[in-house]
Design an enzyme around this catalytic site. Structure first.
Site, PDB file in Angstrom:
ATOM      1  N   GLU A 164      -5.419  41.265  75.628  1.00  0.00           N
ATOM      2  CA  GLU A 164      -4.156  41.978  76.229  1.00  0.00           C
ATOM      3  C   GLU A 164      -3.169  41.450  76.231  1.00  0.00           C
ATOM      4  O   GLU A 164      -2.034  41.123  76.935  1.00  0.00           O
ATOM      5  CB  GLU A 164      -4.447  41.300  78.328  1.00  0.00           C
ATOM      6  CG  GLU A 164      -5.968  42.246  78.564  1.00  0.00           C
ATOM      7  CD  GLU A 164      -6.061  41.882  80.670  1.00  0.00           C
ATOM      8  OE1 GLU A 164      -5.152  41.359  80.660  1.00  0.00           O
ATOM      9  OE2 GLU A 164      -7.110  42.255  80.628  1.00  0.00           O
ATOM     10  N   GLU A 279     -15.023  47.029  79.957  1.00  0.00           N
ATOM     11  CA  GLU A 279     -15.007  46.029  81.046  1.00  0.00           C
ATOM     12  C   GLU A 279     -14.940  47.446  81.782  1.00  0.00           C
ATOM     13  O   GLU A 279     -14.635  47.731  83.247  1.00  0.00           O
ATOM     14  CB  GLU A 279     -13.638  45.526  81.667  1.00  0.00           C
ATOM     15  CG  GLU A 279     -13.854  44.092  80.593  1.00  0.00           C
ATOM     16  CD  GLU A 279     -12.485  43.132  80.672  1.00  0.00           C
ATOM     17  OE1 GLU A 279     -11.571  43.603  81.890  1.00  0.00           O
ATOM     18  OE2 GLU A 279     -12.243  42.208  79.818  1.00  0.00           O
TER      19      GLU A 279
HETATM   20  O1  G3I Z   1     -15.119  30.501  90.458  1.00  0.00           O
HETATM   21  C1  G3I Z   1     -14.078  30.070  90.918  1.00  0.00           C
HETATM   22  C2  G3I Z   1     -14.807  29.676  92.815  1.00  0.00           C
HETATM   23  O2  G3I Z   1     -15.262  27.885  92.131  1.00  0.00           O
HETATM   24  C3  G3I Z   1     -13.754  29.220  93.728  1.00  0.00           C
HETATM   25  O3  G3I Z   1     -14.502  28.310  94.756  1.00  0.00           O
HETATM   26  C4  G3I Z   1     -12.562  30.033  93.844  1.00  0.00           C
HETATM   27  C5  G3I Z   1     -11.922  30.291  95.568  1.00  0.00           C
HETATM   28  O4  G3I Z   1     -10.653  31.029  94.677  1.00  0.00           O
HETATM   29  O5  G3I Z   1     -12.708  30.936  92.991  1.00  0.00           O
HETATM   30  C6  G3I Z   1     -13.362  31.243  92.124  1.00  0.00           C
HETATM   31  O6  G3I Z   1     -12.872  31.930  90.935  1.00  0.00           O
HETATM   32  C7  G3I Z   1     -12.424  33.198  91.220  1.00  0.00           C
HETATM   33  C8  G3I Z   1     -12.622  33.992  90.224  1.00  0.00           C
HETATM   34  O7  G3I Z   1     -12.175  35.160  89.523  1.00  0.00           O
HETATM   35  C9  G3I Z   1     -14.532  34.024  90.015  1.00  0.00           C
HETATM   36  O8  G3I Z   1     -14.815  34.442  89.780  1.00  0.00           O
HETATM   37  C10 G3I Z   1     -10.775  32.795  91.299  1.00  0.00           C
HETATM   38  O9  G3I Z   1     -10.431  32.632  91.777  1.00  0.00           O
HETATM   39  C11 G3I Z   1     -10.143  34.016  90.173  1.00  0.00           C
HETATM   40  O10 G3I Z   1      -8.752  34.648  89.590  1.00  0.00           O
HETATM   41  C12 G3I Z   1     -10.615  34.644  89.603  1.00  0.00           C
HETATM   42  O11 G3I Z   1     -10.213  36.869  89.427  1.00  0.00           O
HETATM   43  C13 G3I Z   1     -10.596  37.007  88.073  1.00  0.00           C
HETATM   44  C14 G3I Z   1      -9.356  36.858  87.025  1.00  0.00           C
HETATM   45  O12 G3I Z   1      -9.949  38.246  86.442  1.00  0.00           O
HETATM   46  C15 G3I Z   1      -9.078  36.112  86.236  1.00  0.00           C
HETATM   47  O13 G3I Z   1      -9.366  35.486  85.505  1.00  0.00           O
HETATM   48  C16 G3I Z   1     -11.318  37.986  88.329  1.00  0.00           C
HETATM   49  O14 G3I Z   1     -12.536  37.938  89.161  1.00  0.00           O
HETATM   50  C17 G3I Z   1     -12.275  39.122  87.393  1.00  0.00           C
HETATM   51  O15 G3I Z   1     -12.275  40.265  87.744  1.00  0.00           O
HETATM   52  C18 G3I Z   1     -11.005  38.882  86.458  1.00  0.00           C
HETATM   53  O16 G3I Z   1     -11.209  39.673  85.194  1.00  0.00           O
HETATM   54  C19 G3I Z   1     -10.320  40.724  84.517  1.00  0.00           C
HETATM   55  C20 G3I Z   1     -10.271  40.355  83.016  1.00  0.00           C
HETATM   56  O17 G3I Z   1     -11.365  38.906  82.741  1.00  0.00           O
HETATM   57  C21 G3I Z   1      -9.952  41.121  82.037  1.00  0.00           C
HETATM   58  N1  G3I Z   1      -9.490  42.526  82.168  1.00  0.00           N
HETATM   59  C22 G3I Z   1      -8.897  42.654  84.012  1.00  0.00           C
HETATM   60  C23 G3I Z   1     -10.527  42.171  84.638  1.00  0.00           C
HETATM   61  C24 G3I Z   1      -9.834  41.762  85.895  1.00  0.00           C
HETATM   62  O18 G3I Z   1      -8.981  41.795  86.191  1.00  0.00           O
END
Ligand code: G3I
Length: 368
Positions: A164, A279
């Site tokens: 990105e 994705e």
């Molecule tokens: O794993 C922890 C967990 O241990 C904890 O208890 C919980 C509490 O908040 O958080 C969990 O982590 C979360 C994680 O997703 C789990 O998969 C994070 O808070 C959360 O911020 C994270 O969000 C992800 C985001 O990227 C940021 O990393 C989304 O799931 C994920 O779908 C999203 O993916 C992105 C791609 O990397 C890049 N392209 C866009 C796509 C969608 O936004």
């Protein structure tokens, strides 16, 4: 997202045989009960590999998820477990347990695992705010890429190296998204990241990944032009970039730019680059409520996309961002005003096939 019913803390591989016996379909049971060849034998053969993103907590909490992945996919990609936010608790420290657990699940079930992502403006732990000089930024970037890529050398064969880079509003083809890395290293962090990754694993496929390249509205066209400019810049400088990842988080109500996307992908192929859909999912918050109609529109849009990106030649891989509507980021990012559940993925919340999966089968050349 529904909270996992049960999180087995002691199960290193995430899905136990007993959990599977309770709920999984027979074919998937076999897939998880015995590693490698057996799983591959009952999975449909496809000409283009199909995979899905998965989060370890979801995998541990729901045996149906592991069964669906093992029975349908030939690869997985961790949703977050390879991001700095999960891997890097403190400077100099690496926490590989979660990523290793997913790599173990993949290996046990004969699945490949992609790497997402080495360098991103987002999902950085707070301690990276202490990075305050060019030298410190380069040191941190190098340490991270060398350590992570080397650890999975031979196991992760395809990496989203830089994710990105193009801003949502790219006014000029030369526009790049500001980040911690660009603040201290300027744009050179991009070729630097690819070169370090190539040194750490000369055989890995190194991918540049981005989103909102797929549509024909002026904003996406500008974004695509900037993406194209960056790709050419990297290739002109002999940077070891092997493939381009189109994320394909589709906006359900927008028309895919078939002609524009097709010529973009044709140009990639012409320049020796492979193309991956990394994705794929569909934001359906503006689509009509009735489920059948909505699923048909989603499938039709995915068909438009895949027709465009496969016209110049086969994709190197096709991955959806999750496999079941139960485990997706879309309900958080794009909830429906009518509060009905989103339906962004190939399987529904109960792991039943939707027309989306038929389109995947069609375009991946599913044979059995
Ligand atoms: O794993 C922890 C967990 O241990 C904890 O208890 C919980 C509490 O908040 O958080 C969990 O982590 C979360 C994680 O997703 C789990 O998969 C994070 O808070 C959360 O911020 C994270 O969000 C992800 C985001 O990227 C940021 O990393 C989304 O799931 C994920 O779908 C999203 O993916 C992105 C791609 O990397 C890049 N392209 C866009 C796509 C969608 O936004």
């Amino acid at each position: 997202m529904t909270a996992p019913r049960h999180i087995p803390t002691s199960s290193k591989r995430g899905v136990t045989r007993r959990q599977l016996l309770r709920t999984a379909p027979a074919a998937a049971l076999l897939a998880l009960a015995s590693p490698g060849a057996r799983a591959a034998a009952i999975r449909p053969r496809r000409k283009i590999p199909y995979g899905a993103a998965v989060a370890l907590d979801d995998l541990r909490g729901d045996p149906r998820l592991g069964a669906a992945l093992a029975g349908t996919c030939s690869q997985i990609v961790p949703v977050s477990e390879l991001k700095w936010s999960e891997l890097r608790p403190a400077p100099g420290q690496f926490a590989f347990e979660k990523a290793d657990a997913l790599a173990g699940f993949a290996a046990d079930n004969g699945l490949a695992m992609r790497g997402h992502t080495l360098v991103w403006y987002a999902a950085l732990p707070d301690w990276t705010k202490e990075i305050d000089s060019e030298a410190a930024a380069e040191r941190a970037l190098r340490e991270h890429i060398e350590t992570v890529v080397s650890r999975y050398r031979g196991r992760i064969r395809s990496w989203d190296v830089v994710n990105e880079v193009i801003p949502d509003e790219a006014h000029q083809p030369t526009d790049r998204r500001p980040s911690l890395w660009s603040r201290y290293l300027g744009e050179r962090y991009i070729p630097l990241a690819f070169r370090i990754a190539a040194e750490a694993d000369p055989k890995a496929q190194l991918v540049l990944n981005d989103y909102d390249i797929e549509f024909g509205d002026p904003r996406c066209r500008r974004k695509r032009a900037a993406f194209r400019h960056l790709i050419r810049q990297l290739q002109d400088a002999d940077v070891p970039i092997h493939a381009v990842g189109l994320q394909c988080h589709l906006h359900g109500e927008m028309a895919v730019d078939r002609a524009g996307l097709e010529s973009f992908v044709a140009e990639l192929h012409g320049n020796g680059l492979k193309c991956l859909v990394t994705e794929l999912d569909v934001m359906d918050q503006h689509l009509p409520a009735p489920v059948q109609r909505r699923d048909a529109l989603v499938a039709a849009q995915v068909g438009e996309l895949l027709a465009a990106v496969t016209a110049p030649g086969p994709l190197d891989a096709l991955l959806t961002w999750g496999i079941s509507d139960r485990y997706s980021w879309i309900p958080y990012a794009a909830p429906r005003a009518d509060k009905r559940p989103n339906r962004p993925l190939p399987l529904d919340r109960e792991f039943q096939r939707k027309p989306f999966m038929d389109v995947i089968d069609q375009f991946t050349g599913r044979e059995a």
